[in-house]
Design a protein around this motif. Structure first.
Motif, short mmCIF file in Angstrom:
data_model
loop_
_atom_site.label_atom_id
_atom_site.label_comp_id
_atom_site.label_asym_id
_atom_site.label_seq_id
_atom_site.Cartn_x
_atom_site.Cartn_y
_atom_site.Cartn_z
N TYR A 65 0.81 -1.22 0.00
CA TYR A 65 0.00 0.00 0.00
C TYR A 65 0.84 1.27 0.00
O TYR A 65 0.52 2.24 -0.69
CB TYR A 65 -0.95 0.00 1.21
N ASP A 66 1.91 1.29 0.79
CA ASP A 66 2.67 2.54 0.91
C ASP A 66 3.46 2.87 -0.35
O ASP A 66 4.04 3.94 -0.47
CB ASP A 66 3.62 2.49 2.12
N TYR A 67 3.48 1.94 -1.33
CA TYR A 67 4.17 2.18 -2.60
C TYR A 67 3.33 3.07 -3.51
O TYR A 67 3.83 3.63 -4.48
CB TYR A 67 4.44 0.84 -3.26
N LEU A 68 2.04 3.19 -3.19
CA LEU A 68 1.11 3.92 -4.05
C LEU A 68 0.72 5.26 -3.42
O LEU A 68 0.90 5.48 -2.23
CB LEU A 68 -0.14 3.07 -4.27
N GLN A 112 -3.73 2.82 6.88
CA GLN A 112 -3.60 1.71 5.95
C GLN A 112 -2.92 2.14 4.65
O GLN A 112 -2.16 1.37 4.06
CB GLN A 112 -4.97 1.10 5.63
N THR A 113 -3.17 3.35 4.22
CA THR A 113 -2.61 3.82 2.95
C THR A 113 -1.09 3.98 3.00
O THR A 113 -0.45 4.06 1.95
CB THR A 113 -3.24 5.17 2.54
N ILE A 114 -0.51 4.06 4.20
CA ILE A 114 0.94 4.18 4.33
C ILE A 114 1.53 2.93 4.98
O ILE A 114 2.69 2.94 5.43
CB ILE A 114 1.32 5.43 5.14
N SER A 115 0.75 1.86 5.02
CA SER A 115 1.19 0.64 5.69
C SER A 115 2.25 -0.11 4.87
O SER A 115 2.17 -0.18 3.64
CB SER A 115 -0.01 -0.29 5.92
N LYS A 116 3.22 -0.66 5.57
CA LYS A 116 4.24 -1.50 4.96
C LYS A 116 3.94 -2.98 5.15
O LYS A 116 4.77 -3.84 4.86
CB LYS A 116 5.61 -1.17 5.54
#
Length: 401
Positions: A65-68, A112-116
């Motif tokens: 998620y954190d890749y986007l 969640q949007t920055i989760s690894k």
């Protein structure tokens, strides 16, 4: 004239020999590159000729998620838009085979949007000619309008003896005939608490399987029956930590490399020097950690063995407590840093967080001189209470004894 013909023939022979050697070196180098290429933010696995499906090529991919880049599209909704493109080309086909997944990923929580640790997973299931393909897997972030990853590799469907080792969760064995499994297999062994199975083609050459590295040597014999033509082995009793291993078969005459990978490994644990610094919170002395072996795998094995006394499940190689400790270190490193201490895990708040975790409640106030005060309360842990003062008003809170 005869001499010239002989010289020409010798030249052609030498050219072909050198060309063959170069091609051989290239193919070997390319194979090694494929084996070692791994990006934990965007990775793929391949299943060639799975007998339970009509398709002869399944490629699943995982996007962290954190890749986007997620856009806030509503008060409680975040959305990322991506395209995943798989292109297969071969000298034997005129037009490359192109498949595109247009994906929309939604989340209701910003964290969640920055989760690894959270991944979006999907797959391409294809019926393609039995050819040797050059594959390009591309990830486009539509929100950024940017190409963020391109991976090149070979897929050989001409050679029926060609295979990729497949690893699935033992709990997913009942899904082996289901389409759900197309998104839930790996070409590497994930390092995590879950038990995994190794799946190989059902051939005589896989009647004897060995797994080796510099420290371990296992012979696999425990097969699992599924009704499909596979050789399936249980791996739950193997002490395999991260690293490279050899899968030997056909009475150990042949071998193939595979890797054990900790996909969601805490960043703090990836840096041995940083990982050692916070161990003083748990161990009386750091001296033994400073003298760890220089060999990366030997050092890793020694490091894991030192953590063993804190392992709630010592019968398995994965140490849940160590993983949680360093997940806390990642959080503390970013959340409690200050101008005077850029690594928040090394602060007083970081120390308490690493040892006790998230407090049940935090009370914030100010002293008469304007210093900020934080009081952490742990109701579920013997009513512990810790008070921190921002002594120098620079964000570095000091624990009051």
């Amino acid at each position: 004239m005869k001499i010239l013909k002989v010289i020409a023939l010798i030249f052609i022979f030498l050219f072909d020999l050198l060309h063959t050697q170069r091609v051989g070196r290239f193919m070997k180098a390319d194979e090694e590159a494929i084996q070692k290429r791994f990006d934990e933010r965007f990775f793929y696995s391949i299943w060639l000729n799975p007998v339970q499906y009509e398709e002869n090529l399944i490629l699943n991919y995982n996007i962290r998620y954190d890749y986007l880049l997620f856009e806030k599209v509503h008060i409680d909704t975040f959305k990322a838009r991506v395209k995943v493109i798989l292109e297969l080309s071969s000298p034997d086909i005129l037009v490359p085979i192109r498949n595109i997944d247009e994906v929309v990923i939604k989340s209701t929580e910003f964290n969640q949007t920055i989760s690894k640790e959270i991944y979006y997973t999907s797959s391409f299931s294809l019926k393609v000619p039995n050819k040797n393909f050059r594959a390009i897997l591309t990830l486009l972030d539509e929100t950024r309008n940017k190409e963020i990853s391109v991976q090149n590799f070979n897929i050989n469907l001409e050679d029926t003896s060609n295979f990729e080792p497949i690893f699935i969760k033992a709990s997913d064995l009942e899904q082996i005939g289901s389409k759900n499994l197309k998104n839930r297999f790996y070409n590497f062994l994930p390092f995590e608490p879950e038990k995994y199975l190794l799946i190989l083609p059902d051939k005589e050459e896989f009647s004897s399987i060995e797994i080796k590295d510099d420290f371990t040597h296992y012979k696999l014999s425990e097969k699992v029956y599924t009704g499909f033509k596979y050789s399936i082995y249980s791996l739950d009793k193997l002490d395999l930590i991260e690293g490279e291993f050899q899968l030997r078969y056909s009475n150990a005459d042949k071998s193939r490399t595979f890797f054990v990978r900790w996909v969601t490994k805490p960043d703090y644990l990836k840096n041995p020097e940083k990982a050692n610094k916070v161990l003083k919170y748990l161990f009386e002395s750091e001296d033994k950690f400073d003298k760890l072996p220089r060999s990366e795998k030997d050092r890793l094995r020694k490091f894991y063995s030192l953590w063993k006394k804190f392992d709630p499940t010592p019968e398995t190689p994965f140490n849940e407590l160590m993983a949680e400790f360093y997940r806390r270190a990642d959080f503390a490193s970013s959340q409690f840093r200050s101008v005077s201490q850029p690594d928040g895990a090394l602060t007083d708040r970081g120390k308490i967080y690493l040892i006790y975790g998230q407090p049940d409640s935090i009370e914030k106030s100010f002293a008469k001189d304007g210093r900020a005060i934080e009081t952490w309360i742990y109701n579920s842990n013997k009513n512990l209470k810790f008070t921190f003062f921002d002594e120098n008003k620079n964000g570095n809170y000091i624990l009051q004894q």
